[in-house]
Design a protein around this motif. Structure first.
Motif, PDB file in Angstrom:
ATOM      1  N   ILE A 198     -18.811   3.498  56.476  1.00  0.00           N
ATOM      2  CA  ILE A 198     -17.797   4.838  56.494  1.00  0.00           C
ATOM      3  C   ILE A 198     -17.700   5.639  57.527  1.00  0.00           C
ATOM      4  O   ILE A 198     -18.336   4.726  58.721  1.00  0.00           O
ATOM      5  CB  ILE A 198     -19.520   5.129  56.198  1.00  0.00           C
ATOM      6  CG1 ILE A 198     -19.625   5.423  54.338  1.00  0.00           C
ATOM      7  CG2 ILE A 198     -18.876   7.248  55.778  1.00  0.00           C
ATOM      8  CD1 ILE A 198     -20.668   6.495  54.016  1.00  0.00           C
ATOM      9  N   GLU A 199     -16.810   5.250  57.990  1.00  0.00           N
ATOM     10  CA  GLU A 199     -15.857   6.203  58.983  1.00  0.00           C
ATOM     11  C   GLU A 199     -15.630   7.416  59.594  1.00  0.00           C
ATOM     12  O   GLU A 199     -14.941   7.801  60.615  1.00  0.00           O
ATOM     13  CB  GLU A 199     -14.909   5.093  59.175  1.00  0.00           C
ATOM     14  CG  GLU A 199     -14.639   3.682  59.328  1.00  0.00           C
ATOM     15  CD  GLU A 199     -13.677   2.869  59.058  1.00  0.00           C
ATOM     16  OE1 GLU A 199     -12.305   3.593  59.238  1.00  0.00           O
ATOM     17  OE2 GLU A 199     -13.289   2.098  58.187  1.00  0.00           O
ATOM     18  N   THR A 200     -15.657   8.269  58.007  1.00  0.00           N
ATOM     19  CA  THR A 200     -15.693   9.506  58.392  1.00  0.00           C
ATOM     20  C   THR A 200     -17.110  10.598  57.751  1.00  0.00           C
ATOM     21  O   THR A 200     -17.498  10.004  56.978  1.00  0.00           O
ATOM     22  CB  THR A 200     -14.207   9.783  57.824  1.00  0.00           C
ATOM     23  OG1 THR A 200     -13.493   9.464  57.810  1.00  0.00           O
ATOM     24  CG2 THR A 200     -14.083  11.858  57.582  1.00  0.00           C
TER      25      THR A 200
ATOM     26  N   SER B  76     -15.857   8.581  53.599  1.00  0.00           N
ATOM     27  CA  SER B  76     -16.122   9.756  54.079  1.00  0.00           C
ATOM     28  C   SER B  76     -17.508   9.790  53.489  1.00  0.00           C
ATOM     29  O   SER B  76     -17.815  10.182  52.515  1.00  0.00           O
ATOM     30  CB  SER B  76     -15.170  10.414  53.893  1.00  0.00           C
ATOM     31  OG  SER B  76     -15.642  11.980  54.546  1.00  0.00           O
TER      32      SER B  76
ATOM     33  N   VAL C 199     -14.496   7.110  65.067  1.00  0.00           N
ATOM     34  CA  VAL C 199     -15.274   7.541  63.518  1.00  0.00           C
ATOM     35  C   VAL C 199     -14.085   8.711  63.859  1.00  0.00           C
ATOM     36  O   VAL C 199     -13.768   9.447  64.450  1.00  0.00           O
ATOM     37  CB  VAL C 199     -16.617   8.132  63.614  1.00  0.00           C
ATOM     38  CG1 VAL C 199     -17.685   6.819  63.163  1.00  0.00           C
ATOM     39  CG2 VAL C 199     -17.321   8.636  66.081  1.00  0.00           C
ATOM     40  N   GLU C 200     -14.089   9.289  62.599  1.00  0.00           N
ATOM     41  CA  GLU C 200     -13.744  11.035  62.352  1.00  0.00           C
ATOM     42  C   GLU C 200     -14.497  11.245  61.622  1.00  0.00           C
ATOM     43  O   GLU C 200     -15.650  11.522  61.209  1.00  0.00           O
ATOM     44  CB  GLU C 200     -12.232  10.121  61.131  1.00  0.00           C
ATOM     45  CG  GLU C 200     -11.452  11.598  60.433  1.00  0.00           C
ATOM     46  CD  GLU C 200     -10.773  11.644  59.695  1.00  0.00           C
ATOM     47  OE1 GLU C 200      -9.608  11.568  59.878  1.00  0.00           O
ATOM     48  OE2 GLU C 200     -11.574  10.757  58.950  1.00  0.00           O
TER      49      GLU C 200
ATOM     50  N   ASP D 155      -6.232   6.884  49.910  1.00  0.00           N
ATOM     51  CA  ASP D 155      -6.309   6.477  51.318  1.00  0.00           C
ATOM     52  C   ASP D 155      -7.804   6.311  51.550  1.00  0.00           C
ATOM     53  O   ASP D 155      -8.228   5.341  52.553  1.00  0.00           O
ATOM     54  CB  ASP D 155      -5.201   7.037  52.296  1.00  0.00           C
ATOM     55  CG  ASP D 155      -3.854   7.605  52.007  1.00  0.00           C
ATOM     56  OD1 ASP D 155      -3.267   5.925  51.598  1.00  0.00           O
ATOM     57  OD2 ASP D 155      -2.659   7.939  51.697  1.00  0.00           O
ATOM     58  N   GLY D 156      -8.307   7.084  51.382  1.00  0.00           N
ATOM     59  CA  GLY D 156      -9.495   8.095  51.873  1.00  0.00           C
ATOM     60  C   GLY D 156     -10.281   8.211  51.007  1.00  0.00           C
ATOM     61  O   GLY D 156      -9.682   8.629  49.316  1.00  0.00           O
TER      62      GLY D 156
ATOM     63  N   TYR E 281      -6.884  12.164  50.840  1.00  0.00           N
ATOM     64  CA  TYR E 281      -8.313  11.562  50.230  1.00  0.00           C
ATOM     65  C   TYR E 281      -8.636  11.918  49.394  1.00  0.00           C
ATOM     66  O   TYR E 281      -8.690  12.475  48.049  1.00  0.00           O
ATOM     67  CB  TYR E 281      -9.258  12.318  50.866  1.00  0.00           C
ATOM     68  CG  TYR E 281      -9.269  12.274  51.923  1.00  0.00           C
ATOM     69  CD1 TYR E 281     -10.300  11.751  52.974  1.00  0.00           C
ATOM     70  CD2 TYR E 281      -7.832  12.296  53.281  1.00  0.00           C
ATOM     71  CE1 TYR E 281      -9.853  11.483  54.678  1.00  0.00           C
ATOM     72  CE2 TYR E 281      -8.170  12.419  55.078  1.00  0.00           C
ATOM     73  CZ  TYR E 281      -9.239  11.730  55.524  1.00  0.00           C
ATOM     74  OH  TYR E 281      -9.248  11.125  56.807  1.00  0.00           O
TER      75      TYR E 281
ATOM     76  N   ARG F 161     -14.507   0.022  46.127  1.00  0.00           N
ATOM     77  CA  ARG F 161     -14.292  -1.351  47.474  1.00  0.00           C
ATOM     78  C   ARG F 161     -13.591  -2.140  46.180  1.00  0.00           C
ATOM     79  O   ARG F 161     -12.493  -2.783  45.942  1.00  0.00           O
ATOM     80  CB  ARG F 161     -14.498  -1.775  47.996  1.00  0.00           C
ATOM     81  CG  ARG F 161     -14.974  -1.477  49.500  1.00  0.00           C
ATOM     82  CD  ARG F 161     -15.589  -1.678  50.283  1.00  0.00           C
ATOM     83  NE  ARG F 161     -16.006  -1.656  51.746  1.00  0.00           N
ATOM     84  CZ  ARG F 161     -17.149  -1.548  52.701  1.00  0.00           C
ATOM     85  NH1 ARG F 161     -17.857  -1.857  52.306  1.00  0.00           N
ATOM     86  NH2 ARG F 161     -16.912  -0.981  53.710  1.00  0.00           N
TER      87      ARG F 161
ATOM     88  N   TYR G 114     -22.512   4.300  59.463  1.00  0.00           N
ATOM     89  CA  TYR G 114     -21.365   3.607  59.679  1.00  0.00           C
ATOM     90  C   TYR G 114     -21.620   2.006  59.991  1.00  0.00           C
ATOM     91  O   TYR G 114     -20.049   2.003  59.139  1.00  0.00           O
ATOM     92  CB  TYR G 114     -21.106   3.552  61.156  1.00  0.00           C
ATOM     93  CG  TYR G 114     -19.791   2.930  61.658  1.00  0.00           C
ATOM     94  CD1 TYR G 114     -18.755   3.675  62.109  1.00  0.00           C
ATOM     95  CD2 TYR G 114     -20.514   2.411  63.357  1.00  0.00           C
ATOM     96  CE1 TYR G 114     -17.987   3.282  62.171  1.00  0.00           C
ATOM     97  CE2 TYR G 114     -19.136   1.833  63.347  1.00  0.00           C
ATOM     98  CZ  TYR G 114     -17.859   2.020  63.069  1.00  0.00           C
ATOM     99  OH  TYR G 114     -16.610   1.097  64.224  1.00  0.00           O
TER     100      TYR G 114
ATOM    101  N   LYS H 210     -10.420   3.887  53.348  1.00  0.00           N
ATOM    102  CA  LYS H 210     -11.649   4.319  54.326  1.00  0.00           C
ATOM    103  C   LYS H 210     -12.421   5.117  53.469  1.00  0.00           C
ATOM    104  O   LYS H 210     -12.231   5.560  52.332  1.00  0.00           O
ATOM    105  CB  LYS H 210     -10.788   5.157  55.227  1.00  0.00           C
ATOM    106  CG  LYS H 210      -9.929   4.670  56.345  1.00  0.00           C
ATOM    107  CD  LYS H 210      -9.286   5.694  57.465  1.00  0.00           C
ATOM    108  CE  LYS H 210     -10.471   6.326  58.279  1.00  0.00           C
ATOM    109  NZ  LYS H 210      -9.690   7.586  58.933  1.00  0.00           N
TER     110      LYS H 210
END
Length: 376
Positions: A336-338, A224, A3-4, A191-192, A174, A211, A332, A222
């Motif tokens: 969601i990764e950020t 956020s 994760v970020e 990208d995000g 982003y 998506r 997550y 990605k």
């Protein structure tokens, strides 16, 4: 996958509950905040953009100069700088910082605030301009021979750049915005994708739309999400702090001298009036969520969003560090990764996030990923 974590660096200390103090640009505050985030394990820090705030690229440059690892997510509004010039500005800072630059693209949802910088385009036209702008950014960052461009908003002849991004994959873009126009541009060019803190079901619905838009262009993004975590040693203390914060914001709302907030990416002032209600889709979503209840999914709290009309990142996860970490794990699990997290008390909260929250979330996510691998 890892994760970020993204924090927040501003030109001076101020939030919805703190009065501004000192100069509009405080180099020592910028440096202190950046170092707290770097030492606390944040991957990046957002530098915001507003029509009246100090320049985000220059604030980010100072933050980069005092740190060695912290990435800078620089909020940027297309249309006020020529895209070829902006491409070179970001690439130059990316080279100076050894690849630590990312750009958060904000098309803008508050007409009155945009007009302060002379932008009178309609919302649809702004997103059309943003799409063309991002295409030019990516083309110049790709390098190669000089190129021409004939578009609706830009005409270029022999555009090229001697400076390119530090990394071969370029500078991450982003993107924010929940309208259909925003989702289409994000799906094609970002990208995000960044969304404000919403209940799990609402967030999953929005992620599905983005998506689908990306899949139409054979791409994957990605995701956020932004929160204002309110953490205390006990759950009772955390909810008491949330109530105190809401009371402070309400008091300031009725003050005779409304406080301007640079931290809000797209709003004119902090005094809520019928004339000042936001019309962007992200704010409308927060207004609808807050109108239903102040609490969602056990930990999500919309008290400040209710008071401010949902005009910016204002929803919180409330509880102990362990409880908030578990809530972030649920986000997550929906893809969601950020996590963009910043506090109402910026420096104190950033220290606590780095000490108590970030390590817990990373540990939970690592365990989650291990279980997924075992179950395959």
């Amino acid at each position: 996958m890892p994760v970020e974590f993204i924090g927040y660096v501003s030109a001076r200390e101020q939030t919805e509950i703190l009065d501004t103090s000192g100069p509009a640009v405080d180099p020592r505050y910028i440096a202190a905040t950046a170092l707290i985030h770097e030492r606390g394990g944040f991957d990046k820090a957002l530098v915001a953009f507003h029509s009246s705030s100090p320049d985000s690229i220059l604030v980010a440059q100072h933050a980069a100069s005092v740190t060695s690892k912290l990435g800078l997510l620089i909020a940027h509004r297309p249309g006020f700088t020529a895209p070829t010039l902006a491409a070179r500005q970001f690439a130059t800072l990316d080279q100076l910082s050894s690849g630590r630059v990312a750009v958060h693209v904000i098309t803008g949802g508050n007409d009155r605030e945009l007009e302060a910088d002379g932008d009178h385009l309609s919302k649809v036209e702004r997103y059309q301009r943003t799409a063309e702008y991002l295409q030019i950014l990516r083309r110049e960052w790709a390098g190669g021979l000089p190129f021409d461009h004939d578009g609706e908003f830009y005409r270029l002849r022999g555009a090229s750049s001697a400076v390119l991004p530090y990394q071969p994959h370029g500078i991450p873009l982003y993107f924010g915005g929940a309208s259909e126009e925003a989702i289409e541009v994000a799906g094609e060019l970002a990208d995000g994708y960044a969304l404000w803190g919403e209940p799990l079901a609402n967030a999953a619905e929005l992620i599905g739309k983005v998506r689908a838009a990306a899949e139409r262009h054979h791409r994957a993004l990605k995701f956020s999400i932004s929160f204002r975590p309110i953490i205390a040693d006990t759950e009772e203390e955390a909810w008491a702090r949330a109530a105190a914060i809401q009371a402070q914001v309400e008091t300031r709302q009725i003050s005779s001298q409304p406080v301007k907030n640079e931290i809000a990416l797209d709003h004119a002032d902090s005094l809520l009036t019928p004339e000042n209600l936001p019309v962007n889709e992200g704010s409308r979503r927060l207004q609808a969520i807050a109108a239903k209840s102040a609490r969602h999914d056990e930990r999500l709290w919309t008290g400040v969003a209710q008071v401010t009309g949902g005009r910016w990142n204002s929803t919180s996860l409330v509880g102990t560090a362990e409880q908030v970490a578990q809530s972030l794990l649920e986000y997550y699990r929906i893809g969601i990764e950020t996590f963009l997290i910043r506090g109402f008390d910026p420096l104190t909260d950033a220290v606590r996030y780095g000490r108590d929250l970030i390590p817990l979330v990373r540990s939970l996510v690592e365990r989650e990923d291990q279980l997924r691998r075992i179950s395959r």
